[in-house]
Design a protein around this motif. Structure first.
Motif, short mmCIF file in Angstrom:
data_model
loop_
_atom_site.label_atom_id
_atom_site.label_comp_id
_atom_site.label_asym_id
_atom_site.label_seq_id
_atom_site.Cartn_x
_atom_site.Cartn_y
_atom_site.Cartn_z
N ASN A 43 0.83 -1.21 0.00
CA ASN A 43 -0.60 0.37 -0.31
C ASN A 43 1.05 1.08 -0.35
O ASN A 43 2.13 1.25 0.73
N THR A 44 0.77 2.39 -1.51
CA THR A 44 1.95 3.73 -1.00
C THR A 44 1.44 4.40 0.20
O THR A 44 2.74 5.05 0.82
N ASN A 45 0.54 3.93 0.87
CA ASN A 45 0.56 4.87 2.52
C ASN A 45 1.20 4.59 3.82
O ASN A 45 0.53 4.88 4.52
N ILE A 92 -0.02 -3.54 -6.02
CA ILE A 92 -0.10 -2.56 -5.06
C ILE A 92 -0.75 -0.97 -5.19
O ILE A 92 -1.81 -0.55 -5.95
N PHE A 93 -1.36 -1.11 -3.67
CA PHE A 93 -2.79 -0.51 -3.47
C PHE A 93 -2.18 1.08 -3.19
O PHE A 93 -1.60 2.14 -2.88
N LYS A 94 -3.28 1.76 -3.20
CA LYS A 94 -3.09 3.38 -3.72
C LYS A 94 -3.69 4.16 -2.59
O LYS A 94 -5.23 4.36 -3.11
N ASP A 95 -2.78 4.38 -1.96
CA ASP A 95 -4.02 5.14 -0.67
C ASP A 95 -4.80 4.57 0.13
O ASP A 95 -6.13 5.39 0.08
N GLU A 138 8.02 -2.88 -3.55
CA GLU A 138 8.41 -2.82 -4.75
C GLU A 138 10.29 -3.11 -5.63
O GLU A 138 10.19 -3.48 -6.80
#
Length: 356
Positions: A273-275, A302-305, A285
């Motif tokens: 998760n990016t956050n 890869i989940f976004k925020d 990554e």
């Protein structure tokens, strides 16, 4: 508040006993007293949480807590005296009450996260979802887990012998429960547990049919570059690795999945998760790039925020459940549970109080 009360009480006791002189000695003794009492509180907390398991999943699962063994401690001080005994540790066993012992069932080895932590009822809804699908679950309290005293806590071997502890829990289940199919075993974990799951399939690919690694710790060398000093100290302590990553980067690489990517032979799903403010997305990554460079077949997202950060797919939001459904669907392809989950309604009914 607990720490503040403990601090004041300990300080009062020491000053009353010794007076106000020799401040350095007093503070050292105070810190020792606090540290020892922390482990006592951890033991009490663990015993309370053990009781809660029966209230939270006892309606659908048979629950046991067994004592098994892993390799001798990494820093066994008694080895020179001829004592190099295997390390004893606990493992939770959860078996769905609807299990038919004349049939064969898949097993999930569920490794908890945290540098020093334990398997707690934080995982209740995840356990209930797994029980509803018909999985047998073993959750090892591998070396370094909290709630078992200072000595066990100091046996921590992050990315080292703890991997063998977790595989020993798999072996125990296969050897002692005739209704477990040894060819249908999954390694599952988040964070530190994700690292353990990855290292398990890297080291013992013949033992696992599938792996899920959620927000996995992937590169300890990189990780030490963005974590604080207190985190570093957990690894460089004399009872653990004994050196910082800058002093012995090769040892930290040995314990990091990214440096073992070429060993992958097991179907694998990775989520990040990016956050995530604990295991930064750049660390995961790095693992994804290493697996691609080794030309390995695997799946990742890869989940976004997503709300929840590090715990985004473990909490109770609808979006979190939707993501978990993806995880259960991936595992089911390789483990073939008797009652795979097909939709959110089934998940909600299994894990939560649903009034129809």
């Amino acid at each position: 508040m607990k720490k503040l009360i403990l601090l004041v009480a300990s300080l009062f006791l020491i000053i009353t006993t010794y007076g106000q002189n020799n401040t350095a000695t007093l503070l050292k003794e105070l810190q020792t007293a606090i540290d020892k009492n922390e482990h006592r509180f951890d033991i009490l907390e663990k015993k309370i949480d053990d009781v809660l398991w029966y209230h939270k999943v006892g309606d659908i699962a048979f629950i046991d807590k067994v004592v098994i063994t892993g390799p001798p401690p990494a820093n066994e001080k008694n080895a020179t005296l001829g004592f190099n005994n295997p390390l004893k540790f606990n493992a939770y066993v959860f078996i769905p009450k609807k299990t038919d012992v004349s049939k064969k069932y898949p097993l999930i080895v569920l490794a908890h996260g945290g540098v020093h932590a334990n398997f707690s009822t934080y995982n209740t809804h995840i356990l209930r979802e797994l029980m509803a699908q018909g999985y047998i679950v073993v959750a090892p309290e591998y070396r370094g887990s909290t709630g078992y005293g200072e000595s066990f806590w100091k046996n921590i071997d992050y990315g080292g012998l703890e991997i063998q502890d977790c595989d020993a829990s798999r072996a125990y289940m296969v050897e002692n429960y005739s209704f477990i199919d040894k060819t249908r075993v999954g390694a599952v974990g988040w964070s530190h547990g994700g690292l353990i799951s990855l290292m398990s399939v890297f080291q013992y690919p013949e033992n696992y049919a599938v792996c899920f690694a959620g927000v996995p710790v992937s590169d300890l060398v990189m990780r030490m570059g963005y974590q604080g000093e207190s985190y570093h100290n957990l690894f460089s302590a004399d009872y653990h690795i004994g050196k910082k990553a800058t002093e012995d980067p090769e040892e930290y690489r040995r314990r990091s999945p990214v440096w073992h990517a070429e060993k992958l032979k097991t179907p694998l799903l990775i989520h990040t998760n990016t956050n995530d403010d604990d295991v930064h997305v750049m660390e995961v990554e790095s693992l994804i790039r290493a697996l691609k460079a080794a030309e390995k077949k695997f799946e990742y997202e890869i989940f976004k925020d997503i709300p929840g950060g590090h715990s985004f797919d473990r909490i109770d939001l609808k979006q979190s459940r939707e993501i978990r459904l993806k995880i259960w669907s991936f595992l089911a392809k390789y483990l073939n549970p008797p009652a795979p989950m097909k939709n959110l309604k089934e998940m909600e009914k299994a894990a939560y109080v649903v009034i129809e």
